[in-house]
Design a protein around this motif. Structure first.
Motif, mmCIF file in Angstrom:
data_model
loop_
_atom_site.group_PDB
_atom_site.id
_atom_site.type_symbol
_atom_site.label_atom_id
_atom_site.label_comp_id
_atom_site.label_asym_id
_atom_site.label_seq_id
_atom_site.Cartn_x
_atom_site.Cartn_y
_atom_site.Cartn_z
ATOM 1 N N ASP A 45 0.838 -1.197 0.000
ATOM 2 C CA ASP A 45 0.000 0.000 0.000
ATOM 3 C C ASP A 45 0.876 1.251 0.000
ATOM 4 N N VAL A 46 0.358 2.289 -0.611
ATOM 5 C CA VAL A 46 1.100 3.549 -0.725
ATOM 6 C C VAL A 46 0.496 4.582 0.230
ATOM 7 N N LEU A 47 1.359 5.247 1.000
ATOM 8 C CA LEU A 47 0.924 6.270 1.951
ATOM 9 C C LEU A 47 1.583 7.604 1.635
ATOM 10 N N GLU A 48 0.842 8.682 1.877
ATOM 11 C CA GLU A 48 1.408 10.030 1.738
ATOM 12 C C GLU A 48 1.836 10.488 3.123
ATOM 13 N N VAL A 49 3.128 10.724 3.306
ATOM 14 C CA VAL A 49 3.666 11.002 4.635
ATOM 15 C C VAL A 49 4.645 12.164 4.607
ATOM 16 N N PHE A 50 4.880 12.708 5.803
ATOM 17 C CA PHE A 50 5.931 13.699 5.994
ATOM 18 C C PHE A 50 7.050 13.028 6.768
ATOM 19 N N VAL A 51 8.283 13.196 6.318
ATOM 20 C CA VAL A 51 9.427 12.548 6.960
ATOM 21 C C VAL A 51 10.284 13.595 7.670
ATOM 22 N N TYR A 52 10.508 13.364 8.962
ATOM 23 C CA TYR A 52 11.437 14.203 9.732
ATOM 24 C C TYR A 52 12.114 13.327 10.773
ATOM 25 N N THR A 53 12.737 13.910 11.787
ATOM 26 C CA THR A 53 13.422 13.109 12.797
ATOM 27 C C THR A 53 12.706 13.249 14.133
#
Length: 275
Positions: A45-53
């Motif tokens: 499945d494909v998800l729309e996400v924000f990547v940070y730490t």
């Protein structure tokens, strides 16, 4: 990791007790914690996400969206101040760190400051920077005088209100040309009055030239039609005109002059009436 600080569309590689691992473009993986999953997802499945730490500086993916992505400006509120810097609310669980070295001026808790999200290449962390002048674009050739723009009000000075135009250009609305309540953080429709030699722009909140008076005349006529009367005339003081209509006395007199010539209003001592 090119996804850091951005919204990305990533596929699920595998699940763990803590959530799911998403496939990164560099063949690595990033964890999306279980609380950001609906529970019915499956591998692929494909998800729309924000990547940070996260708080331990580990890359993490979330479905929440911050008020600004990498290399974008936003007005952020100071949540806490420490000896080494401040922490800003940017819409995520972990606040954005603003180091002392990246502050334009000292901030206090509760302040709203124009901030750009940057990557600290020494630590590979996202940080806030309030020295906004270093990132303002100077080539204003895409604008022309009289153009309508959206402007974010981000500071008040002795001259007036500073605004951010189109995300990366600075403008100024002069104090004596403000005829409505303005608040820091408010986005307003503005019009470019002058492009200065330093490539900064003077803007105003009313249309330039004839269009300004035509729109103002329509506004005044609508106000008169609401009750059949407006307690203003060309002898009214500027403060009263500003309170009722949010415009200068000069603009008001031009507008009612147009309406009077077109016989759409009658001007009497007590104010403006319909014919």
């Amino acid at each position: 990791m090119k996804e850091l600080g951005l919204i990305s569309t990533l596929s699920i590689n595998r699940f763990t007790d803590n959530g799911a691992y998403l496939q990164l473009s560099d063949a690595g993986e990033v964890l999306i914690p279980k609380r950001y999953l609906k529970g019915d997802e499956k591998e692929g499945d494909v998800l729309e996400v924000f990547v940070y730490t996260d708080s331990e500086d580990r890359p993490v993916a979330v479905t929440d969206r911050p008020v600004a992505l990498l290399d974008e400006f936003a007005l952020m509120q100071v949540k806490d101040v420490t000896p080494i810097g401040a922490f800003l609310d940017w819409g995520l669980e972990k606040d954005l760190f603003l180091p002392n070295s990246e502050m334009r001026q000292q901030v206090d808790k509760g302040d709203k400051v124009l901030t750009i999200v940057c990557l600290d290449h020494r630590t590979n962390r996202l940080i806030g920077v309030t020295k906004y002048e270093d990132f303002i674009l100077s080539d204003t050739s895409i604008f022309q005088e009289g153009q309508e723009v959206q402007a974010l009000v981000f500071d008040r000075t002795d001259l007036g209100f500073k605004v951010l135009i189109a995300g990366f250009y600075e403008g100024l609305v002069y104090e004596n040309e403000v005829f409505q309540e303005l608040e820091i953080g408010q986005t307003v429709t503005a019009f470019i009055k002058k492009i200065r030699e330093d490539n900064k722009m003077d803007v105003q909140l009313t249309p330039i030239g004839r269009q300004k008076y035509e729109e103002g005349a329509d506004f005044i006529l609508a106000k008169v039609k609401e009750t059949g009367f407006l307690p203003l005339s060309d002898k009214s003081d500027p403060d009263s005109i500003r309170e009722h209509l949010g415009m200068s006395k000069k603009q008001f007199k031009q507008c009612i002059g147009q309406l009077y010539k077109k016989k759409k209003i009658v001007i009497r001592e007590d104010g403006i009436h319909l014919p």
